[in-house]
Scaffold this active site. Structure first.
Site, PDB file in Angstrom:
ATOM      1  CD  GLU A   1     103.398  40.128  15.253  1.00 51.57           C
ATOM      2  OE1 GLU A   1     104.556  40.515  15.297  1.00 51.57           O
ATOM      3  OE2 GLU A   1     102.464  40.865  14.875  1.00 51.57           O
TER       4      GLU A   1
ATOM      5  CB  THR B   1     110.804  46.391  19.904  1.00 54.94           C
ATOM      6  OG1 THR B   1     110.579  47.571  19.126  1.00 54.94           O
ATOM      7  CG2 THR B   1     111.044  46.772  21.359  1.00 54.94           C
TER       8      THR B   1
ATOM      9  CG  ASP C   1     104.594  40.547  19.297  1.00 59.29           C
ATOM     10  OD1 ASP C   1     105.497  41.083  18.628  1.00 59.29           O
ATOM     11  OD2 ASP C   1     103.662  39.897  18.784  1.00 59.29           O
ATOM     12  N   GLY C   2     106.198  43.328  20.074  1.00 64.16           N
ATOM     13  CA  GLY C   2     106.172  44.772  19.830  1.00 64.16           C
ATOM     14  C   GLY C   2     104.798  45.249  19.415  1.00 64.16           C
ATOM     15  CB  ALA C   3     102.557  47.507  19.764  1.00 60.07           C
TER      16      ALA C   3
ATOM     17  CE  LYS D   1     101.784  42.196  17.759  1.00 58.55           C
ATOM     18  NZ  LYS D   1     103.094  42.718  17.345  1.00 58.55           N
ATOM     19  N   GLY D   2     101.210  44.412  13.175  1.00 54.95           N
ATOM     20  CA  GLY D   2     101.207  43.915  11.798  1.00 54.95           C
ATOM     21  C   GLY D   2     102.007  44.777  10.848  1.00 54.95           C
ATOM     22  N   GLY D   3     102.771  45.746  11.421  1.00 55.88           N
ATOM     23  CA  GLY D   3     103.656  46.541  10.568  1.00 55.88           C
ATOM     24  C   GLY D   3     104.589  45.637   9.756  1.00 55.88           C
TER      25      GLY D   3
ATOM     26  CE  LYS E   1     106.818  51.764  16.823  1.00 56.77           C
ATOM     27  NZ  LYS E   1     107.166  50.411  17.087  1.00 56.77           N
TER      28      LYS E   1
HETATM   29  C1  5RP Z   1     105.042  42.877  13.191  1.00 55.62           C
HETATM   30  C2  5RP Z   1     104.608  43.689  14.340  1.00 55.62           C
HETATM   31  C3  5RP Z   1     105.676  44.390  15.108  1.00 55.62           C
HETATM   32  O1  5RP Z   1     105.635  43.962  16.428  1.00 55.62           O
HETATM   33  C4  5RP Z   1     105.431  45.878  15.009  1.00 55.62           C
HETATM   34  O2  5RP Z   1     105.444  46.245  13.635  1.00 55.62           O
HETATM   35  C5  5RP Z   1     106.483  46.695  15.776  1.00 55.62           C
HETATM   36  O3  5RP Z   1     107.731  46.572  15.167  1.00 55.62           O
HETATM   37  P1  5RP Z   1     109.001  47.383  15.665  1.00 55.62           P
HETATM   38  O4  5RP Z   1     109.362  46.853  17.004  1.00 55.62           O
HETATM   39  O5  5RP Z   1     110.037  47.128  14.608  1.00 55.62           O
HETATM   40  O6  5RP Z   1     108.612  48.839  15.709  1.00 55.62           O
HETATM   41  O7  5RP Z   1     103.459  43.800  14.676  1.00 55.62           O
HETATM   42  O8  5RP Z   1     103.957  42.324  12.505  1.00 55.62           O
END
Ligand code: 5RP
Length: 222
Positions: free
Chosen positions: A103, A28, A81-83, A94-96, A121
Site C-alpha cells: 500500500e 472500504t 485506499d482505506g485507513a 494502515k495495515g489492519g 476511523k
Molecule cells: C489494509 C489496510 C486497510 O486499508 C485498513 O485496514 C482499512 O480497512 P477497512 O476499510 O476494512 O476498515 O490498511 O492493510
C-alpha cells in the site's frame, strides 16, 4: 456500511478516463473497486489498475478491471485506499489487513493519494497499534529493540490455528502497541530505521485528500 459506501462513491469523482488507478486493500477499498468496475463498464472508460494486495488483485480481476504489473506502470494518477486511523493533519495508521508495505509503495508513488474511511476511523490524535512487516528472522530482535526504545510490547499476528500469519510478501506481520502517536513523521522514520522492519503502518506523507464517510454525508479534508 453506508458510511463506507458514501466515502467510496465520493472517491469515484476523482477518477478520469485514461488514468492509472492504485487500488487499496480492505473492506472500504473493496467497495470502491466494485463501484469503479461498474463506472468503467457503464461509461466505457479506459482505466488501468495496480492493486496493493493479492486480495484486491483477485477482486479487481473478478470485476473485470484491467490490471497492470509494477514494471508496466509509469505513473499512478490516483491511489484510493482505506485507513485504520487518521487525524486532521491527514496522518494515517494502515495495515489492519497486513498489506501496508505494498500500500505504501503504491500510495506514496501516486500523483494523488485519496483516503476513504468511515467516521469511526477519525481521531484527534493517531492511536492504536502500529502494524509492522518484518523479515521472519528479525522478529525477536525487532521486538526487543521496540521494548528498549519505546517501552511497549510487540505481538506477532497469528492465524486461528496458531500459525504465524504471513503477508503477501512472505513476511511476518506484528503489531506494536503504541497508545498515542504525537509525532507520526518521526515515528515512521524511527521504526523503519530498526533493522529487519520492512515497513511500518504509519503514513505521514503524500495524502492529498481524506474522504470521511458518514451515514448520510461525506466530509472532505484537502
Ligand atoms: C489494509 C489496510 C486497510 O486499508 C485498513 O485496514 C482499512 O480497512 P477497512 O476499510 O476494512 O476498515 O490498511 O492493510
Amino acid at each position: 456500511m453506508n458510511a463506507k459506501t458514501n466515502a467510496a462513491l465520493e472517491a469515484l469523482k476523482y477518477v478520469k478516463n485514461g488514468q492509472t488507478i492504485g487500488l487499496g486493500t480492505g473492506s472500504t477499498a473493496a467497495i470502491f473497486i466494485d463501484l469503479l468496475a461498474k463506472k468503467v463498464k457503464n461509461e466505457h472508460l479506459l482505466i488501468k489498475c495496480i492493486p496493493t494486495s493479492l486480495s484486491s488483485k483477485a477482486l479487481a480481476y473478478q470485476k473485470g478491471l484491467v490490471l497492470m504489473e509494477p514494471e508496466e506502470v509509469s505513473t499512478i494518477d490516483v491511489a484510493i485506499d482505506g485507513a485504520d486511523c487518521m487525524d486532521s493533519k491527514k496522518n494515517l495508521i494502515k495495515g489492519g489487513g497486513g498489506a501496508h508495505t505494498r500500500e505504501k509503495i503504491i500510495d506514496y508513488f501516486a500523483e494523488k493519494f485519496i483516503v476513504i474511511a468511515d467516521e469511526t476511523k477519525f481521531s484527534k490524535i493517531l492511536k492504536g497499534p502500529v502494524p509492522l512487516e518484518l523479515l521472519p528472522f528479525a522478529y525477536p530482535f525487532v521486538a526487543k529493540a521496540i521494548k528498549k526504545e519505546f517501552g511497549i510490547k510487540t505481538e506477532l499476528r497469528r492465524r486461528e490455528n496458531g500459525d504465524v500469519w504471513k503477508s503477501d510478501n512472505g513476511n511476518f506481520i506484528a503489531d506494536a502497541y503504541f497508545k498515542q502517536i504525537k509525532n507520526p513523521k518521526k515515528l515512521e522514520e524511527q521504526l523503519n530505521a530498526i533493522p529487519g522492519i520492512v515497513e511500518n503502518g504509519i503514513f505521514s506523507r503524500n495524502v492529498s485528500t481524506v474522504i470521511i464517510g458518514y451515514e448520510k454525508k461525506v466530509k472532505v479534508l484537502n
